[in-house]
Design a protein around this motif. Sequence first.
Motif, PDB file in Angstrom:
ATOM      1  N   ALA A 280     -56.899  52.271  17.669  1.00 29.37           N
ATOM      2  CA  ALA A 280     -56.535  51.016  18.333  1.00 29.37           C
ATOM      3  C   ALA A 280     -57.243  50.836  19.663  1.00 29.37           C
ATOM      4  CB  ALA A 280     -55.017  50.976  18.543  1.00 29.37           C
ATOM      5  N   LEU A 284     -56.830  46.170  16.469  1.00 32.36           N
ATOM      6  CA  LEU A 284     -56.857  46.494  15.034  1.00 32.36           C
ATOM      7  C   LEU A 284     -58.086  45.874  14.387  1.00 32.36           C
ATOM      8  CD1 LEU A 284     -53.073  45.990  14.122  1.00 32.36           C
ATOM      9  CD2 LEU A 284     -54.258  48.072  14.857  1.00 32.36           C
ATOM     10  N   ASP A 445     -49.224  52.981  20.777  1.00 35.34           N
ATOM     11  CA  ASP A 445     -49.989  54.028  20.104  1.00 35.34           C
ATOM     12  C   ASP A 445     -49.110  55.267  20.085  1.00 35.34           C
ATOM     13  OD1 ASP A 445     -50.931  56.034  22.361  1.00 35.34           O
ATOM     14  OD2 ASP A 445     -51.277  54.025  23.158  1.00 35.34           O
TER      15      ASP A 445
END
Length: 665
Positions: A280, A284, A445
């Motif tokens: 990421a 995306l 994340d």
Amino acid sequence: MFSRILIANRGEIACRVMRTAQKMGISTVAVYSDADAHSMHVAMADEAVYIGPSPVTDSYLRADHIIAAALQTGAEAIHPGYGFLSENPGFVDAVVKAGLVFIGPSADSIRAMGLKDAAKRLMEKAGVPVVPGYHGEAQELVVLASKAREIGYPVLIKARAGGGGKGMRKVDKPDDFAEALGSARREAKSAFGDDRVLVEKYIAKPRHIEVQVFGDNHGNVVHLYERDCSLQRRHQKVIEEAPAPGITLEVRAAMTGAAVKAAQAINYSGAGTIEFIVDATEGLKPDRFWFMEMNTRLQVEHPVTEMITGLDLVEWQLRVAAGEKLPLAQKQIPLNGHAVEARLYAEDPSKSFLPAIGTLHHLAFPASVKDGTVRIETGVRTGDTISPYYDPMIAKLVVHGADRGSALAAMESAFNDTEIAGTTTNARFLAALIRDEGFATGDVDTGLIDRNLAELTVPAAVDAGAKELAILFASGLLRKPLTVDPWTALRGYSHNSNLAYPVVLEEAGKTVRYSVTVLGDERYGISGPDTAAELRVRHEPASWHVTGKGINLRAKAITLPHGVAVLSRGAATTFTVADPFLLAEAAGNAGDRLTAPMPGLVKSVRVATGDLVKKGQILLVLEAMKMEHSITAPHDGKIAEIVVENAQVKENAALVRFEEAAVLD
């Protein structure tokens, strides 16, 4: 369709499966161990069969006992839930050999995806993108260390069997590789009976996005969109949501297409999850995700998929296992709104998330469950015990909203309305995570929690008035009398002076005495060391309202066996009340000894009697709740005694004793 099934699991997943089965008119059979004899899943089932002692190796992992229970009760099929035997192909073979139906994929499909290294080789052949790494058979330290250097640090050591983050270690530099490999192997061997590993490139800003797939025995495979499971601690999922924040139609098409291709490659039937690791760093992208592994079972986080699709995945499992086609084609599967799931555990975030064993003296969930905004998945009730034998999950809180913002707001509200007393929980940690700025904006994340761990686990300040309410409740003056007569109506009254009621709290290992007096109707005085308060306390329909100088608190008070819990805004603050006539010194770790923070197995001992140790040095490794916990030296010293390796110890059992006044050169 089946008329009777056996659920080879326990807790919330067993209850979850039973609800759908009973809705479909299918009779259910539960299995249970000693620890679960009076559990919720046993009470829910139409019939229950005892399968052995509390340790899972003697009960829930005894395939022979489970199959015998199914045959004994006339069950036609076995649902494995998740964990335990759910991804054990040998169990599937045994179920089929016994003439029963396994509600899940074939043994061949499980074998194909059961070992991460073999699965990745298979996916490469099927054209599914795979993360760079070493997935070979050689397991010698020199080979694995060499491959790690070729891949480039940091790397990730992963057990090739199992899941849930067990047997997984991130390694930042070559000097740490051997130690991390040994720890990963021990944990993998204990959890899965297989200590072989693979080594992969560690993605700098990884997101964990998975796709729910479903297949039948007629060649049909569909996906039910994606879930984002990036919020993790120790590689175990904490909060999951669907759909993934920031995903585009292009990325979704690429990812779900790869997932369907993966399931088709092994002729998959039933519910499964294809897990991808996503880079990421730049958002995306359709070419920046890689196959990580497949879970050949129903996932813990499947409710978020059900919330956005309106479908019952357990019902689909039952229909597919009974030979029916998938209920819907791909174009018929809806995607509505946003859903979030949080895993509520009995654990102490301030103590490295150590599991917290105890009795749930009070357990209440949000009223919004009734309108469908909030969904609760649980296998416990008030009065149940969180034991050391199994995962300490209390419940999964699942919420749905029109969009991500409303779903997160609903989740925060759900935390505030959830009441638990009797054990420490991660509720405040989860609520802080929901409010985290990065998470709130979708900038997530897998490293988010570790980066912000200090802020997320700061012990919340005790609400002003919480201790005062606990003292008043402990005095007995606020409790409703059993009878109504002039004597109880005049509790606290004294003809010539205010009658004092003594209350003694244990605070920081010391006993502190307080005195409570009745000043008038709904008015009380509290005095003690550095404390002098005059309060007004009113009983409202759902709580106490305490007001005074600097105090304006609405909270519940719950009596515990040795204290009082004050519940406010989804958090419980526990106050230990001592018997003022039978005071004893608090037990605990003295300066010259260390005790076990929880029941467990001494997995390895790193020092010996007579050794000189430094503060922070690892003395031994305790395995508990299927995880390894390092016990370190609290100060420099010399070891006088230490527990032996492989010893099974109880909570507060002596582990290490230091020589007094040891001096290190």
